[in-house]
Structures are given as structure tokens and as C-alpha cells.
Design a protein around this motif. Structure first.
Motif, PDB file in Angstrom:
ATOM      1  N   GLU A  11       0.826  -1.210   0.000  1.00  0.00           N
ATOM      2  CA  GLU A  11       0.000   0.000   0.000  1.00  0.00           C
ATOM      3  C   GLU A  11       0.864   1.267   0.000  1.00  0.00           C
ATOM      4  O   GLU A  11       0.591   2.213  -0.744  1.00  0.00           O
ATOM      5  N   GLN A  14       2.369   1.782  -3.396  1.00  0.00           N
ATOM      6  CA  GLN A  14       1.342   2.257  -4.343  1.00  0.00           C
ATOM      7  C   GLN A  14       1.099   3.756  -4.173  1.00  0.00           C
ATOM      8  O   GLN A  14       0.958   4.485  -5.157  1.00  0.00           O
ATOM      9  N   LYS A  15       1.051   4.213  -2.912  1.00  0.00           N
ATOM     10  CA  LYS A  15       0.825   5.643  -2.655  1.00  0.00           C
ATOM     11  C   LYS A  15       1.956   6.490  -3.212  1.00  0.00           C
ATOM     12  O   LYS A  15       1.715   7.540  -3.809  1.00  0.00           O
ATOM     13  N   LEU A  17       3.907   5.719  -5.711  1.00  0.00           N
ATOM     14  CA  LEU A  17       3.877   5.655  -7.173  1.00  0.00           C
ATOM     15  C   LEU A  17       2.733   6.473  -7.766  1.00  0.00           C
ATOM     16  O   LEU A  17       2.841   6.963  -8.892  1.00  0.00           O
ATOM     17  N   GLN A  18       1.641   6.649  -7.012  1.00  0.00           N
ATOM     18  CA  GLN A  18       0.558   7.517  -7.496  1.00  0.00           C
ATOM     19  C   GLN A  18       1.053   8.960  -7.635  1.00  0.00           C
ATOM     20  O   GLN A  18       0.696   9.658  -8.584  1.00  0.00           O
ATOM     21  N   LYS A  19       1.895   9.373  -6.683  1.00  0.00           N
ATOM     22  CA  LYS A  19       2.408  10.755  -6.708  1.00  0.00           C
ATOM     23  C   LYS A  19       3.648  10.891  -7.581  1.00  0.00           C
ATOM     24  O   LYS A  19       3.851  11.913  -8.220  1.00  0.00           O
ATOM     25  N   GLN A  20       4.497   9.863  -7.562  1.00  0.00           N
ATOM     26  CA  GLN A  20       5.773   9.914  -8.299  1.00  0.00           C
ATOM     27  C   GLN A  20       5.952   8.625  -9.096  1.00  0.00           C
ATOM     28  O   GLN A  20       6.677   7.729  -8.682  1.00  0.00           O
ATOM     29  N   PRO A  21       5.280   8.544 -10.255  1.00  0.00           N
ATOM     30  CA  PRO A  21       5.290   7.288 -11.014  1.00  0.00           C
ATOM     31  C   PRO A  21       6.669   6.877 -11.555  1.00  0.00           C
ATOM     32  O   PRO A  21       6.830   5.747 -12.007  1.00  0.00           O
ATOM     33  N   TYR A  27       9.066   0.899  -6.965  1.00  0.00           N
ATOM     34  CA  TYR A  27       8.749  -0.361  -7.666  1.00  0.00           C
ATOM     35  C   TYR A  27       9.517  -1.534  -7.045  1.00  0.00           C
ATOM     36  O   TYR A  27       8.982  -2.631  -6.903  1.00  0.00           O
ATOM     37  N   SER A  56       9.288  -2.433 -14.439  1.00  0.00           N
ATOM     38  CA  SER A  56       9.096  -0.972 -14.417  1.00  0.00           C
ATOM     39  C   SER A  56      10.311  -0.281 -13.803  1.00  0.00           C
ATOM     40  O   SER A  56      10.787   0.729 -14.322  1.00  0.00           O
TER      41      SER A  56
END
Length: 196
Positions: A11, A14-15, A17-21, A27, A56
Motif C-alpha cells: 500500500e 502504491q501511494k 507511485l501515485q504521486k511519483q510514477p 517499484y 518498471s
């Protein structure tokens, strides 16, 4: 229902990566958390996601050491020991003092039946960082394979001391291993106490 440590790490990644893909380390964290999650649940359906996370990471930052190290951990989880060993040896040449890589090599070598080499790799882990958790876990596995049950229990006990209390999956895994050894050694009451 509270989330397990691995689920919390998934989790958290994921948070990020939502802001800084393009954060390749997130990853890597995701991949390792997915491998832990598979260990927690016995469900290998996390493995394709872990492969995708590593892909990724390496696409964003080619040859990043942590991404390649996570790939070795995933290969070991999938029981691809020969490939895991080859990749771990390559990483070991790049960074000889990476303790976890020595552990991955020991795990793969033991699984492939090369106990002498596995013992040497495990010893390197101890030499590089005395008293580290990963070295105790690898050492316990080797001692168990050699039939030294008391030695394995001693190492697992030391590993348990090194494990932070919030790492419930790791703690449960160590206690279960200790209980299994006790039961195999005819000490059923002691095993039951640990399983409780």
C-alpha cells in the motif's frame, strides 16, 4: 481487519507511485513486498505483479542494483534456483559487500545441493555484518539440512531476537520453523507452546 506488514508495504509503495510514477525504488519496494505477501499467504498469484514492478523499475533506471536484487529474491521465491544463483553471482561481483546477495547465493546453493559453497556464502554474511538477521536465517536452514537441529534452533532463536516486534509475518515464520524442528525432535509440548 488490520493489514499485514507486507500488505502495508504494498500500500505504501502504491501511494508513492501515485504521486511519483517514475520513482524506481518504490517499484523495488513493491516487488519485495509482493514476494513477502506470497510467503505470508502461500498464494503465488502475486508473482506476475512482482515481475511487472521489477520490469518498471529497470525500465526507469536500467541496472539499478536494488531492482536486480529484488529480481533474485523473486526467482528464489519461484524456486528458479539456477537462474537466481547466476544473477546473484553477477551482482556479487559488482558489489561484494552486499550482505543480502551472499544470503541469496547461500539459499540457491543449498537448494541446488552445494552445501559446502552455501556454508561459505553464509559465513561471508556473518563476516560482513556479524549478528545480522538474514545470516541467522540462512545458517539455521543449513544446520537443519545437515541434521543439526539444536544448532538450527539456536540460530532461529537469535534471528527471533533480531526481528522487530511489528514484523508479524517474519516472527510467525521463525516461530513456526522452530516449532517444526521441536516436533521433529520429539519435543511436542515445546512445539505446541511456540505455535500458541
Amino acid at each position: 481487519d488490520s493489514l499485514s506488514p507486507a500488505a502495508l508495504r504494498i500500500e505504501a509503495a502504491q501511494k508513492v507511485l501515485q504521486k511519483q510514477p517514475n520513482r524506481y525504488q518504490a517499484y523495488n519496494d513493491m516487488a519485495l513486498a509482493l514476494v513477502s505477501r506470497a510467503r505470508e499467504t502461500g498464494d503465488n498469484s502475486c508473482f506476475p505483479q512482482a515481475h511487472a514492478a521489477i520490469d518498471s523499475s529497470l525500465r526507469i533506471q536500467a541496472k539499478n542494483f536494488e531492482g536486480e536484487q529484488a529480481h533474485v529474491a523473486l526467482l528464489l521465491a519461484e524456486h528458479s534456483y539456477r537462474t537466481a544463483l547466476e544473477e546473484a553471482e553477477t551482482l556479487n561481483h559488482r558489489m561484494p559487500d552486499a550482505v543480502l546477495i551472499w544470503g541469496y547465493m547461500a539459499e540457491a546453493e543449498a537448494a541446488l545441493g552445494d552445501y559446502k559453497q552455501a556454508e561459505q556464502s553464509a559465513q561471508w554474511m556473518m563476516n560482513l555484518r556479524p549478528g545480522n538477521l538474514a545470516a541467522y536465517l540462512v545458517g539455521a536452514t543449513l544446520r537443519q539440512d545437515w541434521g543439526d537441529m539444536d544448532g538450527a534452533l539456536e540460530f532461529l532463536s537469535k534471528a527471533l531476537q533480531q526481528t522487530p516486534p511489528f514484523e508479524t509475518e517474519e516472527t510467525a515464520s521463525i516461530l513456526t520453523r522452530m516449532a517444526t524442528i521441536l516436533r521433529q525432535s520429539g519435543r511436542a509440548a515445546a512445539a505446541e507452546a511456540l505455535l500458541e
